[in-house]
Write a protein that holds these residues in place. Structure first.
Motif, PDB file in Angstrom:
ATOM      1  N   GLY A 131       0.782  -1.230   0.000  1.00 21.94           N
ATOM      2  CA  GLY A 131       0.000   0.000   0.000  1.00 21.94           C
ATOM      3  C   GLY A 131       0.814   1.280   0.000  1.00 21.94           C
ATOM      4  N   SER A 132       2.150   1.187  -0.125  1.00 21.67           N
ATOM      5  CA  SER A 132       2.997   2.388  -0.034  1.00 21.67           C
ATOM      6  C   SER A 132       3.222   3.077  -1.368  1.00 21.67           C
ATOM      7  N   GLY A 133       2.863   2.449  -2.485  1.00 20.91           N
ATOM      8  CA  GLY A 133       3.087   3.049  -3.800  1.00 20.91           C
ATOM      9  C   GLY A 133       2.177   4.251  -4.039  1.00 20.91           C
ATOM     10  N   THR A 134       2.729   5.283  -4.703  1.00 19.63           N
ATOM     11  CA  THR A 134       1.948   6.473  -5.018  1.00 19.63           C
ATOM     12  C   THR A 134       1.989   6.726  -6.526  1.00 19.63           C
ATOM     13  N   ALA A 135       1.082   7.596  -6.981  1.00 18.57           N
ATOM     14  CA  ALA A 135       1.015   8.021  -8.385  1.00 18.57           C
ATOM     15  C   ALA A 135       1.007   6.788  -9.293  1.00 18.57           C
ATOM     16  N   ALA A 136       1.892   6.728 -10.291  1.00 16.09           N
ATOM     17  CA  ALA A 136       1.907   5.613 -11.242  1.00 16.09           C
ATOM     18  C   ALA A 136       2.448   4.318 -10.636  1.00 16.09           C
ATOM     19  N   LEU A 137       2.885   4.367  -9.368  1.00 16.15           N
ATOM     20  CA  LEU A 137       3.376   3.162  -8.690  1.00 16.15           C
ATOM     21  C   LEU A 137       2.371   2.631  -7.668  1.00 16.15           C
ATOM     22  N   THR A 138       1.157   3.168  -7.675  1.00 15.59           N
ATOM     23  CA  THR A 138       0.107   2.675  -6.785  1.00 15.59           C
ATOM     24  C   THR A 138      -0.144   1.199  -7.084  1.00 15.59           C
ATOM     25  N   GLY A 139      -0.192   0.390  -6.031  1.00  9.77           N
ATOM     26  CA  GLY A 139      -0.417  -1.044  -6.194  1.00  9.77           C
ATOM     27  C   GLY A 139       0.840  -1.862  -6.397  1.00  9.77           C
ATOM     28  N   LEU A 140       1.998  -1.216  -6.405  1.00  8.91           N
ATOM     29  CA  LEU A 140       3.272  -1.912  -6.582  1.00  8.91           C
ATOM     30  C   LEU A 140       3.489  -2.917  -5.452  1.00  8.91           C
ATOM     31  N   SER A 141       4.035  -4.083  -5.800  1.00  7.70           N
ATOM     32  CA  SER A 141       4.465  -5.059  -4.797  1.00  7.70           C
ATOM     33  C   SER A 141       5.777  -5.655  -5.268  1.00  7.70           C
ATOM     34  N   GLY A 142       6.529  -6.245  -4.345  1.00  8.89           N
ATOM     35  CA  GLY A 142       7.777  -6.869  -4.746  1.00  8.89           C
ATOM     36  C   GLY A 142       8.612  -7.332  -3.580  1.00  8.89           C
ATOM     37  N   THR A 143       9.545  -8.254  -3.877  1.00 13.86           N
ATOM     38  CA  THR A 143      10.484  -8.773  -2.886  1.00 13.86           C
ATOM     39  C   THR A 143      11.853  -8.933  -3.523  1.00 13.86           C
ATOM     40  N   GLY A 144      12.895  -8.919  -2.687  1.00  8.90           N
ATOM     41  CA  GLY A 144      14.250  -9.089  -3.192  1.00  8.90           C
ATOM     42  C   GLY A 144      15.275  -8.957  -2.095  1.00  8.90           C
ATOM     43  N   THR A 145      16.421  -8.341  -2.437  1.00 13.04           N
ATOM     44  CA  THR A 145      17.520  -8.146  -1.487  1.00 13.04           C
ATOM     45  C   THR A 145      18.208  -6.810  -1.745  1.00 13.04           C
ATOM     46  N   VAL A 146      18.892  -6.330  -0.708  1.00 17.07           N
ATOM     47  CA  VAL A 146      19.783  -5.179  -0.804  1.00 17.07           C
ATOM     48  C   VAL A 146      21.141  -5.647  -0.307  1.00 17.07           C
ATOM     49  N   ALA A 147      22.168  -5.535  -1.144  1.00 15.62           N
ATOM     50  CA  ALA A 147      23.502  -5.978  -0.741  1.00 15.62           C
ATOM     51  C   ALA A 147      24.550  -5.304  -1.613  1.00 15.62           C
ATOM     52  N   HIS A 148      25.611  -4.851  -0.983  1.00 17.36           N
ATOM     53  CA  HIS A 148      26.765  -4.310  -1.702  1.00 17.36           C
ATOM     54  C   HIS A 148      26.377  -3.226  -2.714  1.00 17.36           C
ATOM     55  N   GLU A 149      25.588  -2.246  -2.240  1.00 17.78           N
ATOM     56  CA  GLU A 149      25.158  -1.106  -3.063  1.00 17.78           C
ATOM     57  C   GLU A 149      24.412  -1.533  -4.324  1.00 17.78           C
ATOM     58  N   LEU A 150      23.581  -2.588  -4.171  1.00 16.74           N
ATOM     59  CA  LEU A 150      22.760  -3.065  -5.272  1.00 16.74           C
ATOM     60  C   LEU A 150      21.424  -3.563  -4.726  1.00 16.74           C
ATOM     61  N   LEU A 151      20.334  -3.022  -5.276  1.00 16.82           N
ATOM     62  CA  LEU A 151      18.986  -3.503  -4.967  1.00 16.82           C
ATOM     63  C   LEU A 151      18.587  -4.475  -6.073  1.00 16.82           C
ATOM     64  N   THR A 152      18.205  -5.687  -5.695  1.00 17.70           N
ATOM     65  CA  THR A 152      17.663  -6.671  -6.619  1.00 17.70           C
ATOM     66  C   THR A 152      16.230  -6.920  -6.194  1.00 17.70           C
ATOM     67  N   LEU A 153      15.291  -6.716  -7.121  1.00 16.03           N
ATOM     68  CA  LEU A 153      13.883  -6.748  -6.744  1.00 16.03           C
ATOM     69  C   LEU A 153      13.045  -7.352  -7.856  1.00 16.03           C
ATOM     70  N   ASP A 154      12.154  -8.281  -7.483  1.00 15.21           N
ATOM     71  CA  ASP A 154      11.139  -8.797  -8.388  1.00 15.21           C
ATOM     72  C   ASP A 154       9.856  -8.048  -8.052  1.00 15.21           C
ATOM     73  N   VAL A 155       9.363  -7.246  -8.984  1.00 11.26           N
ATOM     74  CA  VAL A 155       8.202  -6.415  -8.711  1.00 11.26           C
ATOM     75  C   VAL A 155       7.044  -6.786  -9.629  1.00 11.26           C
ATOM     76  N   VAL A 156       5.858  -6.452  -9.138  1.00 10.07           N
ATOM     77  CA  VAL A 156       4.642  -6.565  -9.929  1.00 10.07           C
ATOM     78  C   VAL A 156       4.046  -5.173  -9.995  1.00 10.07           C
ATOM     79  N   LEU A 157       3.937  -4.653 -11.224  1.00  3.93           N
ATOM     80  CA  LEU A 157       3.323  -3.349 -11.476  1.00  3.93           C
ATOM     81  C   LEU A 157       1.917  -3.601 -12.011  1.00  3.93           C
ATOM     82  N   PRO A 158       0.888  -3.037 -11.387  1.00  4.81           N
ATOM     83  CA  PRO A 158      -0.460  -3.255 -11.902  1.00  4.81           C
ATOM     84  C   PRO A 158      -0.627  -2.619 -13.289  1.00  4.81           C
ATOM     85  N   ASP A 159      -1.518  -3.199 -14.086  1.00  2.30           N
ATOM     86  CA  ASP A 159      -1.769  -2.671 -15.432  1.00  2.30           C
ATOM     87  C   ASP A 159      -2.471  -1.335 -15.382  1.00  2.30           C
TER      88      ASP A 159
END
Length: 131
Positions: free
Chosen positions: A103-131
């Motif tokens: 529920g934290s997404g705003t504007a064109a990112l409303t409905g965004l969800s995702g999981t991943g990792t943060v390590a060594h100055e790199l964000l790796t994320l699998d996201v789902v953007l609503p249509d």
């Protein structure tokens, strides 16, 4: 739309404030951090501000953090909150995780969800953007 992204970032601010010294001998140090980042990946560009809690001891360490990322993800502008953490210790496997706060997404990112990792100055994320 499903997207796997890797987004490098620079850590612009890491202002740590240690908690009072623990009274017990050998107890790990804890603290709070104010942070700021700049993301400059192919799929994610923008800036972030947030906070972290840290624990660091002789036999293990961990952190948990939340940051609000504002910018463009896959060409869509808006913001979202990323929560992430890591833990390590003697005889324990290292764990790292990250997730978009529901529920934290705003504007064109409303409905965004995702999981991943943060390590060594790199964000790796699998996201789902609503249509």
């Amino acid at each position: 739309m499903d997207l796997h992204l890797t987004a490098p970032f620079t850590l612009d601010t890491w202002d740590a404030v240690p908690d009072p010294e623990p009274a017990e001998p050998g107890a790990p140090a804890t603290g709070r951090v104010v942070l700021a980042k700049t993301y400059a990946g192919e799929d994610l560009t923008g800036s972030a501000v947030g906070h972290a809690l840290t624990t660091q001891g002789e036999h293990g360490a961990s952190y948990v953090a939340q940051e609000r990322i504002t910018g463009a993800l896959a060409g869509r502008r808006g913001s979202f909150v990323l929560e992430h953490g890591a833990a390590m210790g003697e005889g324990v496997a290292i764990t790292q995780w990250a997730r978009v706060v529901a529920g934290s997404g705003t504007a064109a990112l409303t409905g965004l969800s995702g999981t991943g990792t943060v390590a060594h100055e790199l964000l790796t994320l699998d996201v789902v953007l609503p249509d």
